[in-house]
Design an enzyme around this catalytic site. Sequence first.
Site, PDB file in Angstrom:
ATOM      1  N   VAL A   1       0.781  -1.208   0.043  1.00 22.72           N
ATOM      2  CA  VAL A   1       0.020  -0.062  -0.029  1.00 22.72           C
ATOM      3  C   VAL A   1       0.897   1.292   0.042  1.00 22.72           C
ATOM      4  O   VAL A   1       0.346   2.335   0.146  1.00 22.72           O
ATOM      5  CB  VAL A   1      -0.966  -0.180   1.045  1.00 22.72           C
ATOM      6  CG1 VAL A   1      -1.899  -1.382   1.089  1.00 22.72           C
ATOM      7  CG2 VAL A   1      -0.252  -0.182   2.502  1.00 22.72           C
TER       8      VAL A   1
ATOM      9  N   HIS B   1      -4.296  -3.902  -2.755  1.00 23.10           N
ATOM     10  CA  HIS B   1      -4.821  -3.732  -1.171  1.00 23.10           C
ATOM     11  C   HIS B   1      -4.874  -2.110  -0.920  1.00 23.10           C
ATOM     12  O   HIS B   1      -4.865  -1.653   0.084  1.00 23.10           O
ATOM     13  CB  HIS B   1      -3.695  -4.415  -0.305  1.00 23.10           C
ATOM     14  CG  HIS B   1      -3.860  -5.752  -0.458  1.00 23.10           C
ATOM     15  ND1 HIS B   1      -3.095  -6.574   0.423  1.00 23.10           N
ATOM     16  CD2 HIS B   1      -5.029  -6.846  -0.767  1.00 23.10           C
ATOM     17  CE1 HIS B   1      -3.706  -8.016   0.281  1.00 23.10           C
ATOM     18  NE2 HIS B   1      -4.488  -7.889  -0.658  1.00 23.10           N
TER      19      HIS B   1
ATOM     20  N   CYS C   1     -19.444   6.702   2.795  1.00 25.46           N
ATOM     21  CA  CYS C   1     -19.558   7.944   1.929  1.00 25.46           C
ATOM     22  C   CYS C   1     -18.854   7.763   0.750  1.00 25.46           C
ATOM     23  O   CYS C   1     -17.532   7.415   0.835  1.00 25.46           O
ATOM     24  CB  CYS C   1     -19.436   8.854   2.998  1.00 25.46           C
ATOM     25  SG  CYS C   1     -20.549   9.095   4.414  1.00 25.46           S
TER      26      CYS C   1
ATOM     27  N   CYS D   1      -4.040  12.407   2.362  1.00 23.67           N
ATOM     28  CA  CYS D   1      -3.563  12.576   4.025  1.00 23.67           C
ATOM     29  C   CYS D   1      -3.225  14.102   3.941  1.00 23.67           C
ATOM     30  O   CYS D   1      -3.484  14.682   4.787  1.00 23.67           O
ATOM     31  CB  CYS D   1      -2.368  11.748   4.220  1.00 23.67           C
ATOM     32  SG  CYS D   1      -2.965  10.153   4.753  1.00 23.67           S
TER      33      CYS D   1
ATOM     34  N   GLY E   1       8.610 -11.093  -2.537  1.00 18.33           N
ATOM     35  CA  GLY E   1       8.540 -10.842  -1.070  1.00 18.33           C
ATOM     36  C   GLY E   1       7.250 -10.999  -0.641  1.00 18.33           C
ATOM     37  O   GLY E   1       6.788  -9.855   0.257  1.00 18.33           O
TER      38      GLY E   1
ATOM     39  N   ASN F   1      12.783 -14.666  -2.472  1.00 17.20           N
ATOM     40  CA  ASN F   1      12.554 -14.603  -0.914  1.00 17.20           C
ATOM     41  C   ASN F   1      13.605 -15.077  -0.289  1.00 17.20           C
ATOM     42  O   ASN F   1      14.041 -16.209  -0.703  1.00 17.20           O
ATOM     43  CB  ASN F   1      10.865 -15.129  -0.845  1.00 17.20           C
ATOM     44  CG  ASN F   1      10.395 -14.697   0.526  1.00 17.20           C
ATOM     45  OD1 ASN F   1      11.073 -14.566   1.638  1.00 17.20           O
ATOM     46  ND2 ASN F   1       9.172 -14.513   0.467  1.00 17.20           N
TER      47      ASN F   1
ATOM     48  N   GLU G   1      13.512 -16.279   2.623  1.00 13.92           N
ATOM     49  CA  GLU G   1      12.877 -17.622   3.149  1.00 13.92           C
ATOM     50  C   GLU G   1      11.940 -18.424   2.201  1.00 13.92           C
ATOM     51  O   GLU G   1      11.102 -17.711   1.418  1.00 13.92           O
ATOM     52  CB  GLU G   1      11.921 -17.116   4.518  1.00 13.92           C
ATOM     53  CG  GLU G   1      12.512 -16.359   5.637  1.00 13.92           C
ATOM     54  CD  GLU G   1      13.657 -17.137   6.391  1.00 13.92           C
ATOM     55  OE1 GLU G   1      13.675 -18.184   6.219  1.00 13.92           O
ATOM     56  OE2 GLU G   1      14.638 -16.198   6.782  1.00 13.92           O
TER      57      GLU G   1
HETATM   58  P1  NAD Z   1       4.090 -10.832   4.809  1.00 21.05           P
HETATM   59  O1  NAD Z   1       4.600  -9.853   5.711  1.00 21.05           O
HETATM   60  O2  NAD Z   1       3.294 -11.901   4.901  1.00 21.05           O
HETATM   61  O3  NAD Z   1       5.536 -11.462   4.081  1.00 21.05           O
HETATM   62  C1  NAD Z   1       6.545 -10.710   3.554  1.00 21.05           C
HETATM   63  C2  NAD Z   1       7.563 -11.746   3.074  1.00 21.05           C
HETATM   64  O4  NAD Z   1       8.555 -11.050   2.406  1.00 21.05           O
HETATM   65  C3  NAD Z   1       8.152 -12.877   3.890  1.00 21.05           C
HETATM   66  O5  NAD Z   1       7.760 -13.950   3.286  1.00 21.05           O
HETATM   67  C4  NAD Z   1       9.576 -12.459   4.013  1.00 21.05           C
HETATM   68  O6  NAD Z   1      10.385 -13.826   4.041  1.00 21.05           O
HETATM   69  C5  NAD Z   1       9.651 -11.925   2.605  1.00 21.05           C
HETATM   70  N1  NAD Z   1      11.000 -10.949   2.769  1.00 21.05           N
HETATM   71  C6  NAD Z   1      11.507 -10.485   3.794  1.00 21.05           C
HETATM   72  N2  NAD Z   1      12.588  -9.713   3.412  1.00 21.05           N
HETATM   73  C7  NAD Z   1      12.605  -9.636   1.954  1.00 21.05           C
HETATM   74  C8  NAD Z   1      13.537  -8.886   1.047  1.00 21.05           C
HETATM   75  N3  NAD Z   1      14.534  -8.393   1.464  1.00 21.05           N
HETATM   76  N4  NAD Z   1      13.353  -9.529  -0.075  1.00 21.05           N
HETATM   77  C9  NAD Z   1      12.183 -10.336  -0.387  1.00 21.05           C
HETATM   78  N5  NAD Z   1      11.550 -10.996   0.408  1.00 21.05           N
HETATM   79  C10 NAD Z   1      11.711 -10.686   1.683  1.00 21.05           C
HETATM   80  O7  NAD Z   1       3.690  -9.949   3.569  1.00 21.05           O
HETATM   81  P2  NAD Z   1       2.559  -9.955   2.377  1.00 21.05           P
HETATM   82  O8  NAD Z   1       2.761 -11.388   1.916  1.00 21.05           O
HETATM   83  O9  NAD Z   1       2.790  -8.744   1.625  1.00 21.05           O
HETATM   84  O10 NAD Z   1       1.257  -9.675   3.410  1.00 21.05           O
HETATM   85  C11 NAD Z   1       1.150  -8.795   4.381  1.00 21.05           C
HETATM   86  C12 NAD Z   1       0.184  -7.847   4.091  1.00 21.05           C
HETATM   87  O11 NAD Z   1       0.179  -6.830   4.788  1.00 21.05           O
HETATM   88  C13 NAD Z   1      -0.354  -7.562   2.746  1.00 21.05           C
HETATM   89  O12 NAD Z   1      -1.438  -7.755   2.311  1.00 21.05           O
HETATM   90  C14 NAD Z   1       0.075  -6.083   2.556  1.00 21.05           C
HETATM   91  O13 NAD Z   1      -1.101  -5.389   2.099  1.00 21.05           O
HETATM   92  C15 NAD Z   1       0.148  -5.420   4.129  1.00 21.05           C
HETATM   93  N6  NAD Z   1       1.465  -4.731   4.180  1.00 21.05           N
HETATM   94  C16 NAD Z   1       1.942  -3.834   3.211  1.00 21.05           C
HETATM   95  C17 NAD Z   1       3.156  -3.216   3.504  1.00 21.05           C
HETATM   96  C18 NAD Z   1       3.697  -2.222   2.504  1.00 21.05           C
HETATM   97  O14 NAD Z   1       3.006  -1.684   1.651  1.00 21.05           O
HETATM   98  N7  NAD Z   1       4.936  -2.148   2.423  1.00 21.05           N
HETATM   99  C19 NAD Z   1       3.903  -3.292   4.545  1.00 21.05           C
HETATM  100  C20 NAD Z   1       3.453  -4.207   5.572  1.00 21.05           C
HETATM  101  C21 NAD Z   1       2.450  -4.922   5.207  1.00 21.05           C
HETATM  102 ZN    ZN Z   2     -18.916   9.289   5.977  1.00 22.44          ZN
END
Ligand code: NAD
Ligand code: ZN
Length: 253
Positions: free
Chosen positions: A107, A123, A135, A141, A195, A221, A223
């Site tokens: 996001v 998202h 609404c 922001c 990621g 990734n 992991e």
């Molecule tokens: P997640 O937190 O579930 O997973 C993150 C993944 O990134 C992990 O598998 C981890 O091993 C991997 N990772 C860590 N460091 C990395 C690197 N340097 N390079 C590549 N991979 C790496 O995240 P998700 O699957 O996106 O799900 C979380 C939800 O939270 C999403 O729906 C998202 O909308 C939201 N979110 C968004 C942000 C953002 O906009 N930056 C941040 C946090 C959460």
């Molecule tokens: Zn409203």
Amino acid sequence: MSTFDDLLIQAAEAISISQRPVIFTGAGISKESGIPTFRDAQEGLWARYNPEELASPRAFQANPELVWNFYQHRREIQRNCRPNPAHHALAALEHHKPACIVITQNVDGFHQLAGNKKVIPLHGNILENRCFFDCPGVISCEALPADGPVPPRCPQCGEKSLRPNVIWFGEFLDEALMTASLAAVEECDLLLIVGTSGVVQPAASLAQQAIDQGKTVIEINPEPTVYSDRVTIFLPARAAQVLPQLIPGPVEN
Ligand code: NAD
Ligand code: ZN
């Protein structure tokens, strides 16, 4: 068994011959920009909460001030962060291959900031707000008064009901964005997963679809994830380290 360098060469080759690549990204790609993922993320004040306790409609109903402050904290972190070499490499990929589409769960808007034009923000956008009671209208922001009630009042219904314009746990995705994402995956000749843990549904099913369809799928990734055993090439590495090696410049902004 292939060494990491062999896998890198194979992945670079697959990317270079692809005509319609789709990239599916998650919080991990922005981690090297300094934006915490939800799972590693809970720091300091927020350490005692699960993501679902801060990013769900139920959480907002129970404690709108807490949820608003959590998002203000994330916005504050983001203000000091910039796209990293992984985002820039994907912008270069779109430059080389104009049909390239990024589907992101993030996001933060960093793909757009890095220069990608074809981005599906599944998202939402953390720098925008909308009314919890549906609404119409989205308010940036920047357009909010600096000191006002928390959460700020909706200009339409007057309630203290402004919330970030993001999809929370338990909410439906925008149908048009999901349809566009499904079509992009259906039509792609290569899917690059970067990621994401692949546990947030229904977004995660997009990558599953490509794997089920027998497409070439590359995952980056550090992991292993739910996908890693089934993808064509799994590169256990950080996105900002490996993507610039896979995709040649120029890095256009
Ligand atoms: P997640 O937190 O579930 O997973 C993150 C993944 O990134 C992990 O598998 C981890 O091993 C991997 N990772 C860590 N460091 C990395 C690197 N340097 N390079 C590549 N991979 C790496 O995240 P998700 O699957 O996106 O799900 C979380 C939800 O939270 C999403 O729906 C998202 O909308 C939201 N979110 C968004 C942000 C953002 O906009 N930056 C941040 C946090 C959460
Ligand atoms: Zn409203």
